[in-house]
Design a protein around this motif. Structure first.
Motif, PDB file in Angstrom:
ATOM      1  N   ARG A   1       0.836  -1.209   0.000  1.00  0.00           N
ATOM      2  CA  ARG A   1       0.000   0.000   0.000  1.00  0.00           C
ATOM      3  C   ARG A   1       0.865   1.252   0.000  1.00  0.00           C
ATOM      4  NH1 ARG A   1      -3.000  -1.042   5.154  1.00  0.00           N
ATOM      5  NH2 ARG A   1      -3.552   1.144   5.019  1.00  0.00           N
ATOM      6  N   LEU A   2       1.965   1.223   0.723  1.00  0.00           N
ATOM      7  CA  LEU A   2       2.871   2.363   0.789  1.00  0.00           C
ATOM      8  C   LEU A   2       3.543   2.603  -0.556  1.00  0.00           C
ATOM      9  CD1 LEU A   2       4.170   4.482   2.681  1.00  0.00           C
ATOM     10  CD2 LEU A   2       5.906   2.775   3.250  1.00  0.00           C
ATOM     11  N   GLU A   3       3.960   1.537  -1.222  1.00  0.00           N
ATOM     12  CA  GLU A   3       4.640   1.660  -2.510  1.00  0.00           C
ATOM     13  C   GLU A   3       3.696   2.101  -3.624  1.00  0.00           C
ATOM     14  OE1 GLU A   3       6.440  -2.203  -2.826  1.00  0.00           O
ATOM     15  OE2 GLU A   3       8.124  -1.635  -1.540  1.00  0.00           O
ATOM     16  N   LYS A   4       2.448   1.620  -3.593  1.00  0.00           N
ATOM     17  CA  LYS A   4       1.467   1.991  -4.622  1.00  0.00           C
ATOM     18  C   LYS A   4       0.933   3.396  -4.427  1.00  0.00           C
ATOM     19  CE  LYS A   4      -0.358  -2.590  -5.657  1.00  0.00           C
ATOM     20  NZ  LYS A   4      -1.534  -3.459  -5.576  1.00  0.00           N
ATOM     21  N   GLY A   5       0.897   3.832  -3.186  1.00  0.00           N
ATOM     22  CA  GLY A   5       0.255   5.100  -2.879  1.00  0.00           C
ATOM     23  C   GLY A   5      -1.241   4.865  -2.769  1.00  0.00           C
ATOM     24  N   ASN A   6      -1.858   5.611  -1.926  1.00  0.00           N
ATOM     25  CA  ASN A   6      -3.284   5.434  -1.694  1.00  0.00           C
ATOM     26  C   ASN A   6      -3.862   6.807  -1.419  1.00  0.00           C
ATOM     27  OD1 ASN A   6      -5.834   4.871  -0.666  1.00  0.00           O
ATOM     28  ND2 ASN A   6      -5.173   3.028   0.394  1.00  0.00           N
ATOM     29  N   GLY A   7      -4.735   7.259  -2.290  1.00  0.00           N
ATOM     30  CA  GLY A   7      -5.314   8.583  -2.167  1.00  0.00           C
ATOM     31  C   GLY A   7      -6.061   8.807  -0.865  1.00  0.00           C
ATOM     32  N   LYS A   8      -6.603   7.748  -0.288  1.00  0.00           N
ATOM     33  CA  LYS A   8      -7.384   7.886   0.944  1.00  0.00           C
ATOM     34  C   LYS A   8      -6.513   7.990   2.181  1.00  0.00           C
ATOM     35  CE  LYS A   8     -11.248   5.265  -0.933  1.00  0.00           C
ATOM     36  NZ  LYS A   8     -12.062   4.058  -0.815  1.00  0.00           N
ATOM     37  N   VAL A   9      -5.343   7.345   2.156  1.00  0.00           N
ATOM     38  CA  VAL A   9      -4.459   7.329   3.312  1.00  0.00           C
ATOM     39  C   VAL A   9      -3.121   7.935   2.885  1.00  0.00           C
ATOM     40  CG1 VAL A   9      -3.357   5.869   5.060  1.00  0.00           C
ATOM     41  CG2 VAL A   9      -5.585   5.233   4.153  1.00  0.00           C
ATOM     42  N   SER A  10      -2.626   8.885   3.656  1.00  0.00           N
ATOM     43  CA  SER A  10      -1.377   9.553   3.298  1.00  0.00           C
ATOM     44  C   SER A  10      -0.177   8.625   3.484  1.00  0.00           C
ATOM     45  CB  SER A  10      -1.187  10.806   4.156  1.00  0.00           C
ATOM     46  OG  SER A  10      -0.851  10.458   5.486  1.00  0.00           O
ATOM     47  N   GLU A  11       0.896   8.961   2.806  1.00  0.00           N
ATOM     48  CA  GLU A  11       2.147   8.213   2.937  1.00  0.00           C
ATOM     49  C   GLU A  11       2.611   8.211   4.390  1.00  0.00           C
ATOM     50  OE1 GLU A  11       6.179   9.791   1.515  1.00  0.00           O
ATOM     51  OE2 GLU A  11       5.611   8.372  -0.079  1.00  0.00           O
ATOM     52  N   LYS A  12       2.474   9.354   5.051  1.00  0.00           N
ATOM     53  CA  LYS A  12       2.871   9.465   6.460  1.00  0.00           C
ATOM     54  C   LYS A  12       2.051   8.522   7.330  1.00  0.00           C
ATOM     55  CE  LYS A  12       3.363  12.786  10.261  1.00  0.00           C
ATOM     56  NZ  LYS A  12       4.490  12.134  10.834  1.00  0.00           N
ATOM     57  N   GLU A  13       0.742   8.462   7.127  1.00  0.00           N
ATOM     58  CA  GLU A  13      -0.118   7.573   7.917  1.00  0.00           C
ATOM     59  C   GLU A  13       0.239   6.101   7.691  1.00  0.00           C
ATOM     60  OE1 GLU A  13      -4.428   9.615   8.449  1.00  0.00           O
ATOM     61  OE2 GLU A  13      -3.759   9.344   6.359  1.00  0.00           O
ATOM     62  N   LEU A  14       0.496   5.732   6.430  1.00  0.00           N
ATOM     63  CA  LEU A  14       0.879   4.356   6.134  1.00  0.00           C
ATOM     64  C   LEU A  14       2.221   4.011   6.774  1.00  0.00           C
ATOM     65  CD1 LEU A  14      -0.200   3.982   2.400  1.00  0.00           C
ATOM     66  CD2 LEU A  14      -1.112   2.717   4.355  1.00  0.00           C
ATOM     67  N   PHE A  15       3.175   4.937   6.699  1.00  0.00           N
ATOM     68  CA  PHE A  15       4.479   4.677   7.312  1.00  0.00           C
ATOM     69  C   PHE A  15       4.345   4.547   8.823  1.00  0.00           C
ATOM     70  CE2 PHE A  15       8.464   5.799   9.333  1.00  0.00           C
ATOM     71  CZ  PHE A  15       9.298   4.861   8.751  1.00  0.00           C
ATOM     72  N   GLU A  16       3.537   5.394   9.432  1.00  0.00           N
ATOM     73  CA  GLU A  16       3.331   5.328  10.885  1.00  0.00           C
ATOM     74  C   GLU A  16       2.723   3.973  11.269  1.00  0.00           C
ATOM     75  OE1 GLU A  16       3.827   7.972  13.337  1.00  0.00           O
ATOM     76  OE2 GLU A  16       4.938   9.020  11.764  1.00  0.00           O
ATOM     77  N   GLU A  17       1.782   3.473  10.463  1.00  0.00           N
ATOM     78  CA  GLU A  17       1.183   2.162  10.708  1.00  0.00           C
ATOM     79  C   GLU A  17       2.236   1.062  10.568  1.00  0.00           C
ATOM     80  OE1 GLU A  17      -2.277  -0.799   8.892  1.00  0.00           O
ATOM     81  OE2 GLU A  17      -2.068   1.212   8.049  1.00  0.00           O
ATOM     82  N   LEU A  18       3.041   1.145   9.520  1.00  0.00           N
ATOM     83  CA  LEU A  18       4.115   0.186   9.293  1.00  0.00           C
ATOM     84  C   LEU A  18       5.092   0.185  10.464  1.00  0.00           C
ATOM     85  CD1 LEU A  18       5.701  -1.714   7.304  1.00  0.00           C
ATOM     86  CD2 LEU A  18       6.913   0.352   6.583  1.00  0.00           C
ATOM     87  N   ALA A  19       5.541   1.366  10.853  1.00  0.00           N
ATOM     88  CA  ALA A  19       6.524   1.476  11.926  1.00  0.00           C
ATOM     89  C   ALA A  19       5.966   0.962  13.249  1.00  0.00           C
ATOM     90  CB  ALA A  19       6.982   2.933  12.066  1.00  0.00           C
ATOM     91  N   ALA A  20       4.719   1.292  13.566  1.00  0.00           N
ATOM     92  CA  ALA A  20       4.108   0.816  14.809  1.00  0.00           C
ATOM     93  C   ALA A  20       4.040  -0.701  14.823  1.00  0.00           C
ATOM     94  CB  ALA A  20       2.712   1.424  14.982  1.00  0.00           C
ATOM     95  N   ASN A  21       3.676  -1.294  13.696  1.00  0.00           N
ATOM     96  CA  ASN A  21       3.615  -2.751  13.598  1.00  0.00           C
ATOM     97  C   ASN A  21       4.999  -3.379  13.738  1.00  0.00           C
ATOM     98  OD1 ASN A  21       0.856  -3.874  13.105  1.00  0.00           O
ATOM     99  ND2 ASN A  21       0.871  -2.298  11.539  1.00  0.00           N
ATOM    100  N   LEU A  22       5.990  -2.810  13.087  1.00  0.00           N
ATOM    101  CA  LEU A  22       7.342  -3.371  13.141  1.00  0.00           C
ATOM    102  C   LEU A  22       7.936  -3.294  14.542  1.00  0.00           C
ATOM    103  CD1 LEU A  22       8.904  -2.141   9.782  1.00  0.00           C
ATOM    104  CD2 LEU A  22       8.307  -4.489  10.412  1.00  0.00           C
TER     105      LEU A  22
END
Length: 187
Positions: free
Chosen positions: A20-41
């Motif tokens: 999702r981060l690599e494709k980009g998602n108009g509904k969710v910002s790159e920052k929000e996706l990265f924050e989700e990724l980082a929290a999970n990791l």
């Protein structure tokens, strides 16, 4: 759920967030996706390094695969820190790509080589017990700002530790660690 099944599910979740981060998602910002990724990791790192890996070490000893997995966690933490610092900059994508590649290597070895040995050494009952504890700790850890434990772990990694070291209070005594088995790293 067995500990190894939980970890594999989390691996799959992280892979999906990367897509999702690599494709980009108009509904969710790159920052929000990265924050989700980082929290999970960071939460995943916590349950592996504080609960699962110590149980594996107790059952199997410090094997080459376990030692490599611990070192790889340090590399992942460093790359996660680098990507976090690069948010909004030109090199953010490059750093996320390297983070993904390091993770893919780690996941492949862990699932293909380490988990089968850990499952044999720990047995189903112990894996179920660990899985329940890990699931609870993971959810709690995801609620925290990922940067606090990430920076703490990274300081330990940069100091040469491969395993988490216990926190010390003002008295110099070890703080309680909610039952997690912590060991001092050999330098």
């Amino acid at each position: 759920m067995k500990a190894t099944d939980l970890l594999e599910k989390q691996h799959d979740d992280v892979k999906q967030i990367f897509k999702r981060l690599e494709k980009g998602n108009g509904k969710v910002s790159e920052k929000e996706l990265f924050e989700e990724l980082a929290a999970n990791l960071v939460a995943h790192d916590a349950i592996e390094r504080q609960i699962f890996y110590p149980a594996c070490e107790q059952a199997m000893g410090m094997t080459d695969l376990l030692g490599e997995a611990l070192v790889e966690h340090g590399v992942v933490e460093f790359m996660l820190y680098e990507a976090d610092q690069a948010q909004g900059k030109k090199d953010f994508g490059f750093k996320c790509t390297v983070l993904r590649e390091v993770l893919e290597h780690h996941i492949e070895e862990e699932e293909g080589e380490f988990f089968p040995k850990a499952e044999k050494a720990l047995g189903d009952e112990r894996l179920e017990e660990l899985g329940a504890k890990m699931e609870q700790v993971f959810e709690e850890a995801r609620e925290e700002d990922f940067r606090v434990p990430l920076h703490k772990n990274l300081k330990q990694v940069l100091a040469g530790a491969i395993k988490p070291t216990p926190e010390r209070g003002k008295t110099g005594r070890k703080k309680a660690s909610h039952g997690a088995n912590h060991s001092r790293a050999h330098r």
